[in-house]
Design an enzyme around this catalytic site. Structure first.
Site, mmCIF file in Angstrom:
data_model
loop_
_atom_site.group_PDB
_atom_site.id
_atom_site.type_symbol
_atom_site.label_atom_id
_atom_site.label_comp_id
_atom_site.label_asym_id
_atom_site.label_seq_id
_atom_site.Cartn_x
_atom_site.Cartn_y
_atom_site.Cartn_z
ATOM 1 N N GLU A 211 52.542 37.558 23.787
ATOM 2 C CA GLU A 211 52.319 39.011 23.856
ATOM 3 C C GLU A 211 51.310 39.476 22.817
ATOM 4 O O GLU A 211 50.599 40.453 23.026
ATOM 5 C CB GLU A 211 53.641 39.760 23.631
ATOM 6 N N ARG B 167 74.912 36.529 25.815
ATOM 7 C CA ARG B 167 73.925 35.485 26.088
ATOM 8 C C ARG B 167 74.555 34.130 25.776
ATOM 9 O O ARG B 167 75.103 33.927 24.690
ATOM 10 C CB ARG B 167 72.710 35.690 25.206
ATOM 11 N N HIS C 124 65.083 29.618 28.219
ATOM 12 C CA HIS C 124 64.355 30.897 28.364
ATOM 13 C C HIS C 124 64.394 31.410 29.806
ATOM 14 O O HIS C 124 63.515 32.173 30.219
ATOM 15 C CB HIS C 124 62.862 30.746 27.983
ATOM 16 N N LYS D 228 73.105 39.269 17.233
ATOM 17 C CA LYS D 228 72.241 40.398 17.597
ATOM 18 C C LYS D 228 72.955 41.235 18.631
ATOM 19 O O LYS D 228 73.704 40.693 19.459
ATOM 20 C CB LYS D 228 70.942 39.886 18.221
ATOM 21 N N ARG E 144 50.387 33.417 13.337
ATOM 22 C CA ARG E 144 49.507 34.326 12.594
ATOM 23 C C ARG E 144 48.809 33.595 11.452
ATOM 24 O O ARG E 144 47.611 33.766 11.225
ATOM 25 C CB ARG E 144 50.305 35.521 12.045
ATOM 26 N N VAL F 39 54.028 34.908 20.600
ATOM 27 C CA VAL F 39 52.626 34.480 20.628
ATOM 28 C C VAL F 39 51.944 35.008 21.899
ATOM 29 O O VAL F 39 50.849 35.581 21.842
ATOM 30 C CB VAL F 39 52.522 32.929 20.579
ATOM 31 N N ARG G 76 58.791 22.412 16.483
ATOM 32 C CA ARG G 76 59.223 21.324 17.384
ATOM 33 C C ARG G 76 58.022 20.582 17.944
ATOM 34 O O ARG G 76 56.994 21.198 18.243
ATOM 35 C CB ARG G 76 60.031 21.905 18.552
ATOM 36 N N ASN H 179 74.228 38.645 21.410
ATOM 37 C CA ASN H 179 73.609 37.321 21.347
ATOM 38 C C ASN H 179 74.073 36.679 20.045
ATOM 39 O O ASN H 179 73.574 37.003 18.967
ATOM 40 C CB ASN H 179 72.085 37.493 21.375
ATOM 41 N N HIS I 110 56.229 31.462 28.304
ATOM 42 C CA HIS I 110 57.037 32.113 27.266
ATOM 43 C C HIS I 110 56.734 31.376 25.971
ATOM 44 O O HIS I 110 57.232 30.284 25.719
ATOM 45 C CB HIS I 110 58.531 32.016 27.619
ATOM 46 N N ILE I 111 55.847 31.958 25.151
ATOM 47 C CA ILE I 111 55.475 31.245 23.923
ATOM 48 C C ILE I 111 55.773 32.088 22.687
ATOM 49 O O ILE I 111 55.130 33.093 22.409
ATOM 50 C CB ILE I 111 54.006 30.728 23.959
ATOM 51 N N GLY I 112 56.823 31.674 22.002
ATOM 52 C CA GLY I 112 57.233 32.308 20.741
ATOM 53 C C GLY I 112 57.396 31.191 19.737
ATOM 54 O O GLY I 112 56.608 30.250 19.746
ATOM 55 N N ASN I 113 58.429 31.262 18.885
ATOM 56 C CA ASN I 113 58.715 30.108 18.018
ATOM 57 C C ASN I 113 59.050 28.895 18.871
ATOM 58 O O ASN I 113 58.520 27.819 18.697
ATOM 59 C CB ASN I 113 59.901 30.423 17.103
ATOM 60 N N GLU J 241 64.844 40.159 27.549
ATOM 61 C CA GLU J 241 66.003 39.383 27.990
ATOM 62 C C GLU J 241 67.290 40.219 27.944
ATOM 63 O O GLU J 241 68.159 40.081 28.796
ATOM 64 C CB GLU J 241 66.142 38.134 27.106
HETATM 65 P P1 ADP Z 1 61.624 33.388 19.031
HETATM 66 O O1 ADP Z 1 61.247 32.138 19.779
HETATM 67 O O2 ADP Z 1 62.234 33.100 17.694
HETATM 68 O O3 ADP Z 1 62.346 34.419 19.861
HETATM 69 P P2 ADP Z 1 59.342 35.216 19.161
HETATM 70 O O4 ADP Z 1 59.177 35.201 20.627
HETATM 71 O O5 ADP Z 1 59.767 36.479 18.509
HETATM 72 O O6 ADP Z 1 60.237 34.021 18.626
HETATM 73 O O7 ADP Z 1 57.950 34.762 18.513
HETATM 74 C C1 ADP Z 1 57.768 34.696 17.131
HETATM 75 C C2 ADP Z 1 56.409 34.100 16.842
HETATM 76 O O8 ADP Z 1 55.388 34.902 17.449
HETATM 77 C C3 ADP Z 1 56.037 34.100 15.368
HETATM 78 O O9 ADP Z 1 56.523 32.976 14.696
HETATM 79 C C4 ADP Z 1 54.530 34.067 15.423
HETATM 80 O O10 ADP Z 1 54.111 32.709 15.474
HETATM 81 C C5 ADP Z 1 54.179 34.723 16.735
HETATM 82 N N1 ADP Z 1 53.505 36.016 16.550
HETATM 83 C C6 ADP Z 1 54.061 37.224 16.347
HETATM 84 N N2 ADP Z 1 53.103 38.169 16.196
HETATM 85 C C7 ADP Z 1 51.900 37.536 16.319
HETATM 86 C C8 ADP Z 1 50.528 37.945 16.269
HETATM 87 N N3 ADP Z 1 50.177 39.219 16.070
HETATM 88 N N4 ADP Z 1 49.578 36.999 16.442
HETATM 89 C C9 ADP Z 1 49.908 35.713 16.638
HETATM 90 N N5 ADP Z 1 51.171 35.261 16.707
HETATM 91 C C10 ADP Z 1 52.157 36.149 16.541
#
Ligand code: ADP
Length: 402
Positions: free
Chosen positions: A334, A91, A180, A14, A285, A332, A241, A7, A208-211, A385
């Site tokens: 997970e 990827r 995603h 990565k 967090r 977020v 964003r 990736n 799918h909720i991350g950054n 992924e």
């Molecule tokens: P990316 O979109 O960069 O792949 P990830 O899916 O790894 O990101 O998500 C990263 C985000 O997940 C972090 O910025 C943080 O906001 C959130 N996160 C990670 N661990 C926790 C936790 N224990 N509680 C709440 N949010 C978390």
């Protein structure tokens, strides 16, 4: 069969090496700060100590060479020779309308990925750099591209077209592509498997909720709508964003603040979302800690984030005329039991009911957090992924051997 998944970003790369006989990860790692003075390679062979190496890595070709050196290293390596790698999966963020599935990389495929630079200026150029470098260092094996957009190519016109002059679609391919896709595909399949129900019969909303964050309505195993659009800026409120805003804000703010295209682009992509409203952090967090401490800015940021997420779940339940399963995944989704709890608390009209105890369990496995009474199954499924890319690479490498 051993498969290397790559990736490549503009300054990072990565990798994960899989043994596909049992889909186990032999090693994984990350090269950071490519093109800067001290690049860092972090390598984690399974069952052995993580190693870090700092050196000068000016471009992707050297990065790949360093990764291969590490994979075949006497002490930290997991391979005797690079020839043990049977295929490489890459990827690629944007596959436009050309790619509805992963594909064997040929000269034509590379030209098409280059043609799509306009649509993904930050992501597709480094993907090509990664592909070119990997082909140079592993010339005798098949290379496969897996696209983030491919899963969403099943959307119908009514979901992917924007209500703007059609000429913009014809001339510049302006439409919804989503992102995603690999993750939404994976977790929807795992959901059906976990519930032991045919995917074809399920209406699933995958969160799918991350950054970065996106929601997808998956009906009968197909993406019928997704919240990211032409670019990954549309949809949910994210770490930095904005997600959905009135499009007129762009021209209004450009005029009032005398901002250029790139400044307004940077404002919406890097200085908005949780970061802008909390004034403090883009990391969920930190936001949660702020909420628990009673900080007003963090509390507002959290409320807006949860409210917008919940509205999208409602929209996708409407899009599919119902929902059987809601899946939470990525950083977020997970890890944040608080986000899941607050969102689900307000979905009673759908018959959603979660069990606080199940919701608080931390585990790396797919799990149900809804009660037996809940009309909608609510699941937490860790995404993977890389595994999807490795499986696609294996399938396509085998098809092309025949
Ligand atoms: P990316 O979109 O960069 O792949 P990830 O899916 O790894 O990101 O998500 C990263 C985000 O997940 C972090 O910025 C943080 O906001 C959130 N996160 C990670 N661990 C926790 C936790 N224990 N509680 C709440 N949010 C978390």
């Amino acid at each position: 069969m051993k498969i290397l998944v790559i990736n490549a970003g503009s300054s990072s790369l990565k990798y994960q090496l899989y043994d596909m006989t049992n889909e186990s990860v032999l090693a994984k790692g990350l090269v950071e700060r490519i093109g800067m003075d001290s690049s860092i390679l972090t390598h984690k062979p399974t069952g052995k100590e993580e190693v870090t190496e700092v050196s000068e890595i000016l471009e992707h070709n050297t990065a790949i060479r360093k990764v291969i050196d590490m994979l075949t290293h006497e002490e930290h390596g997991v391979l005797k020779s690079v020839s043990e790698i049977d295929a490489v999966g890459h990827r690629v963020v944007h596959g436009g309308e050309s790619f509805t599935d992963s594909t064997l990389i040929t000269g034509e495929v590379k030209s098409e990925i280059r043609r799509l630079f306009d649509l993904a200026p930050l992501h597709n150029p480094p993907a090509i750099m990664g592909i070119t470098a990997a082909e140079k260092n592993m010339p005798n094996v098949p290379h496969v591209a897996a696209f983030d957009t491919a899963f969403h190519q099943s959307m119908g016109e009514k979901a992917y077209l924007y209500p703007i002059p059609k000429v913009l679609y014809k001339k510049h391919h302006v439409r919804r592509y989503g992102a995603h896709g690999t993750s939404h595909f994976y977790v929807s399949h795992i959901a059906a498997e976990y519930l032991n129900k045919p995917l074809e019969e399920l209406k699933i909303i995958t969160c799918h909720i991350g950054n970065g964050a996106s929601l997808t309505a998956v009906q009968g195993g197909k993406s019928v709508d997704t919240s990211m659009g032409l670019t990954p800026l549309e949809g949910l409120m994210m770490g930095t964003r904005s997600g959905d805003i009135d499009p007129a804000i762009v021209t209004f703010v450009m005029n009032k603040e005398e901002l250029s295209f790139s400044e307004v682009n940077s404002m919406l992509n890097k200085h908005s979302g949780l970061l802008a409203i909390s004034g403090n952090s883009s990391d969920m967090r930190d936001i949660e800690n702020g909420v628990h401490e009673g900080q007003p800015n963090e509390t507002l940021a959290f409320e807006m984030y949860e409210y917008r997420l919940r509205k999208y779940i409602g929209a996708y339940a409407a899009a599919m005329d119902g929902v059987d399963v809601i899946v939470f995944t990525a950083g977020v989704g997970e890890n944040s039991s608080f986000v899941r709890e607050q969102v689900c608390k307000n979905l009673t009209y759908l018959g959603v009911e979660i069990d606080p105890e199940l919701n608080s369990i931390r585990s790396g496995d797919p799990r149900r957090i809804s009660t037996p009474n809940s009309k909608v199954e609510v699941l937490v499924i860790p995404t993977n992924e890389e595994l999807v890319i490795a499986r696609d690479t294996l399938r396509i490498a085998q098809e092309n051997k025949k």
